[in-house]
Design a protein around this motif. Structure first.
Motif, PDB file in Angstrom:
ATOM      1  N   ARG A   1       0.519  -1.152   0.154  1.00  0.00           N
ATOM      2  CA  ARG A   1       0.463   0.065   0.064  1.00  0.00           C
ATOM      3  C   ARG A   1       1.080   1.336   0.132  1.00  0.00           C
ATOM      4  O   ARG A   1       1.988   1.344   0.820  1.00  0.00           O
ATOM      5  CB  ARG A   1      -1.069  -0.093   1.433  1.00  0.00           C
ATOM      6  N   SER A   2       0.150   2.475  -0.460  1.00  0.00           N
ATOM      7  CA  SER A   2       1.282   3.668  -0.121  1.00  0.00           C
ATOM      8  C   SER A   2       1.726   3.752   0.590  1.00  0.00           C
ATOM      9  O   SER A   2       2.264   5.230   0.777  1.00  0.00           O
ATOM     10  CB  SER A   2       0.423   4.858  -1.511  1.00  0.00           C
ATOM     11  N   ILE A   3       0.734   3.836   1.415  1.00  0.00           N
ATOM     12  CA  ILE A   3       1.155   4.527   2.644  1.00  0.00           C
ATOM     13  C   ILE A   3       1.428   4.628   4.020  1.00  0.00           C
ATOM     14  O   ILE A   3       2.881   4.756   4.632  1.00  0.00           O
ATOM     15  CB  ILE A   3      -0.056   4.583   3.683  1.00  0.00           C
ATOM     16  N   PHE A   4       2.582   2.746   3.227  1.00  0.00           N
ATOM     17  CA  PHE A   4       3.257   2.055   3.758  1.00  0.00           C
ATOM     18  C   PHE A   4       4.903   3.184   3.154  1.00  0.00           C
ATOM     19  O   PHE A   4       5.656   2.962   4.706  1.00  0.00           O
ATOM     20  CB  PHE A   4       3.823   0.525   3.310  1.00  0.00           C
ATOM     21  N   VAL A   5       4.871   3.863   2.539  1.00  0.00           N
ATOM     22  CA  VAL A   5       5.926   4.649   2.481  1.00  0.00           C
ATOM     23  C   VAL A   5       6.314   5.778   3.633  1.00  0.00           C
ATOM     24  O   VAL A   5       7.664   5.576   3.549  1.00  0.00           O
ATOM     25  CB  VAL A   5       5.698   4.982   1.266  1.00  0.00           C
ATOM     26  N   PHE A   6       4.758   6.158   3.982  1.00  0.00           N
ATOM     27  CA  PHE A   6       5.277   6.786   5.351  1.00  0.00           C
ATOM     28  C   PHE A   6       4.967   6.302   6.697  1.00  0.00           C
ATOM     29  O   PHE A   6       6.427   6.744   7.889  1.00  0.00           O
ATOM     30  CB  PHE A   6       3.933   8.106   4.973  1.00  0.00           C
ATOM     31  N   THR A   7       5.196   4.582   6.767  1.00  0.00           N
ATOM     32  CA  THR A   7       4.740   4.588   8.521  1.00  0.00           C
ATOM     33  C   THR A   7       6.124   3.949   8.329  1.00  0.00           C
ATOM     34  O   THR A   7       6.794   3.574   9.690  1.00  0.00           O
ATOM     35  CB  THR A   7       3.898   3.027   7.835  1.00  0.00           C
ATOM     36  N   TRP A   8       6.847   2.995   7.261  1.00  0.00           N
ATOM     37  CA  TRP A   8       7.811   2.439   7.015  1.00  0.00           C
ATOM     38  C   TRP A   8       9.197   3.543   7.485  1.00  0.00           C
ATOM     39  O   TRP A   8      10.117   2.966   8.752  1.00  0.00           O
ATOM     40  CB  TRP A   8       8.087   1.340   6.141  1.00  0.00           C
ATOM     41  N   SER A   9       8.990   4.167   6.332  1.00  0.00           N
ATOM     42  CA  SER A   9       9.950   5.465   6.965  1.00  0.00           C
ATOM     43  C   SER A   9       9.579   6.300   8.557  1.00  0.00           C
ATOM     44  O   SER A   9      10.752   6.964   8.789  1.00  0.00           O
ATOM     45  CB  SER A   9      10.246   6.802   5.413  1.00  0.00           C
ATOM     46  N   GLY A  10       8.319   6.350   8.963  1.00  0.00           N
ATOM     47  CA  GLY A  10       8.262   7.085   9.843  1.00  0.00           C
ATOM     48  C   GLY A  10       9.203   5.990  10.755  1.00  0.00           C
ATOM     49  O   GLY A  10       9.542   7.299  12.148  1.00  0.00           O
ATOM     50  N   PHE A  11       9.076   4.510  10.902  1.00  0.00           N
ATOM     51  CA  PHE A  11       9.602   3.720  12.333  1.00  0.00           C
ATOM     52  C   PHE A  11      11.160   4.502  12.014  1.00  0.00           C
ATOM     53  O   PHE A  11      11.976   4.176  13.186  1.00  0.00           O
ATOM     54  CB  PHE A  11       9.484   2.514  11.446  1.00  0.00           C
ATOM     55  N   ILE A  12      11.598   4.121  10.977  1.00  0.00           N
ATOM     56  CA  ILE A  12      12.912   4.606  10.835  1.00  0.00           C
ATOM     57  C   ILE A  12      13.244   6.281  11.372  1.00  0.00           C
ATOM     58  O   ILE A  12      14.090   6.140  12.220  1.00  0.00           O
ATOM     59  CB  ILE A  12      13.641   4.589   9.450  1.00  0.00           C
ATOM     60  N   LEU A  13      12.994   7.408  11.690  1.00  0.00           N
ATOM     61  CA  LEU A  13      12.739   8.346  12.077  1.00  0.00           C
ATOM     62  C   LEU A  13      13.064   7.970  13.261  1.00  0.00           C
ATOM     63  O   LEU A  13      12.983   8.514  14.375  1.00  0.00           O
ATOM     64  CB  LEU A  13      11.799   9.293  11.352  1.00  0.00           C
ATOM     65  N   CYS A  14      12.117   7.438  13.834  1.00  0.00           N
ATOM     66  CA  CYS A  14      11.873   7.215  15.367  1.00  0.00           C
ATOM     67  C   CYS A  14      13.136   6.504  16.214  1.00  0.00           C
ATOM     68  O   CYS A  14      13.294   6.836  17.025  1.00  0.00           O
ATOM     69  CB  CYS A  14      10.732   6.422  15.711  1.00  0.00           C
TER      70      CYS A  14
END
Length: 217
Positions: free
Chosen positions: A99-112
């Motif tokens: 899903r397209s939103i995974f680009v943000f969730t996955w990179s968001g976890f790396i940001l955390c």
């Protein structure tokens, strides 16, 4: 032979090696907890938005954990966030597909993970100090993650206005902050693992003992 291999991977018998071994166990436990977080949600064990991923990333990322001199464990420490992300990505793809939103969730976890790494705390500090610092960091990480994924990411993926996305995200973020309940147990587990017995040489006043004995004769 097997014993030598085990000591090489997990550490030997000295206090430093035992501590390194325990840190390895702590990191592996953290990877498993983060990896199964979504499975717990899917099976109804954890409610939606109450997750172990961000608290785990923050707690592990906040500490400088020495896992030994081998390249494998040095890389495990350095790329812990990526290892967690792999476990999360496999779960996401298996249950929901790409899903397209995974680009943000996955990179968001790396940001955390990167946010947690800025703390550079020591497990030998007092529990109260560590819990306060990691809890505040985890709270900030959750808020940043939700804004990045639930407001910016959702707006770009669906075309929803930023204001609408923000208003819709507020109750989810407040609920998401309940994930902070996992921070104290994780910090407590880390503190428990650093309790290693260290042999200490005790000085004995031999001259004084001799004098006492001479006086009593």
């Amino acid at each position: 032979m097997l014993r030598k291999i085990s000591e090489r991977v997990w550490g030997g018998r000295t206090p430093a090696e035992v501590l390194s071994k325990r840190f390895k166990i702590f990191v592996l436990i953290a990877i498993v907890l983060a990896g199964v977080s979504k499975l717990l949600y899917l099976n109804g064990i954890l409610p939606a938005n109450v997750e172990l991923i961000i608290p785990t990333l923050i707690v592990v990322g906040s500490f400088s954990l020495y896992l030994g001199p081998t390249k494998f464990w040095r890389r495990t420490t350095r790329y812990f966030g990526l290892l967690v992300l792999v476990a999360i990505a496999i779960t996401d793809l298996a249950f929901w597909g790409l899903r397209s939103i995974f680009v943000f969730t996955w990179s968001g976890f790396i940001l955390c993970w990167l946010i947690g790494m800025r703390n550079k705390l020591s497990m030998f500090d007092k529990f109260k100090k560590l819990m306060l610092r990691t809890t505040l960091t985890a709270a900030a990480a959750i808020i940043i993650f939700d804004i990045y994924t639930g407001v910016v990411g959702w707006s770009l993926v669906t075309g929803t206005g930023l204001l609408v996305s923000l208003l819709a995200q507020i109750p989810f973020t407040l609920y998401h902050l309940s994930s902070l309940i996992f921070v104290p147990p994780l910090v407590g587990l880390g503190k428990l693992m650093v309790k290693v017995k260290v042999p200490v040489q005790v000085a004995v006043l031999a001259d004084r003992q001799v004098r006492v004995r001479n006086q009593t004769r």
